[in-house]
Scaffold this active site. Structure first.
Site, mmCIF file in Angstrom:
data_model
loop_
_atom_site.group_PDB
_atom_site.id
_atom_site.type_symbol
_atom_site.label_atom_id
_atom_site.label_comp_id
_atom_site.label_asym_id
_atom_site.label_seq_id
_atom_site.Cartn_x
_atom_site.Cartn_y
_atom_site.Cartn_z
ATOM 1 N N GLY A 48 -0.061 -0.504 3.141
ATOM 2 C CA GLY A 48 0.327 -0.930 1.800
ATOM 3 C C GLY A 48 0.891 0.181 0.944
ATOM 4 C CB CYS A 49 0.765 3.749 0.996
ATOM 5 S SG CYS A 49 -0.906 3.635 0.355
ATOM 6 C CB VAL A 50 6.216 3.435 -0.465
ATOM 7 C CG1 VAL A 50 7.592 3.937 -0.090
ATOM 8 C CG2 VAL A 50 6.299 2.074 -1.119
ATOM 9 C CB SER A 51 3.853 7.998 0.631
ATOM 10 O OG SER A 51 4.639 8.015 -0.520
#
Length: 136
Positions: A48-51
């Site tokens: 769920g994190c872009v990074s």
């Protein structure tokens, strides 16, 4: 980690604008303890994190264990956000983590209204992961 959550709240209160706070969050990220290379795996990856973000916990053997967390990211600002979350959660009992008012903390720091939607979603994913660890 040398800055407590109270130190961070105090430091934020001294900064006048979001740009100064943003740079401070990045500075906090530089102070994250080294993350073990062996912990950069799918099990510890936060979805769920872009990074890219990795979190893992350790706990004592008590009935209501004290959890300590380590984390890392490939993005400077996210490393700083991890630092804030670890200062807030690490070293607390599982029961305390479950009820800790992280939303109040984020509001106090002004993070909710100043992060991009993608960063906010990533922050929520990290919080969800930390809370889930308190139920294991």
């Amino acid at each position: 980690m040398t800055r407590t959550i109270d130190d961070i709240i105090e430091d934020f209160s001294q900064l006048d604008n979001w740009e100064d706070r943003y740079h401070y969050v990045i500075e906090l990220g530089h102070a994250l303890p080294p993350f073990p290379e062996s912990a950069r795996n799918d099990t510890n990856k936060v979805r769920g994190c872009v990074s890219q973000v990795w979190l893992f916990s350790s706990r004592d053997n008590s009935e209501n264990p004290i959890l300590t967390f380590q984390g890392d990211s490939d993005a400077h600002i996210v490393r700083g956000l991890i630092y804030i979350l670890l200062a807030f959660y690490s070293g607390k009992k599982a029961s305390e983590i479950r009820v800790a008012d992280v939303e109040g903390l984020l509001a106090k720091l002004g993070l909710n209204e100043n992060l991009t939607p993608q960063r906010s979603n990533g922050l929520k994913a990290m919080i969800k992961r930390i809370r889930a660890e308190s139920f294991l």
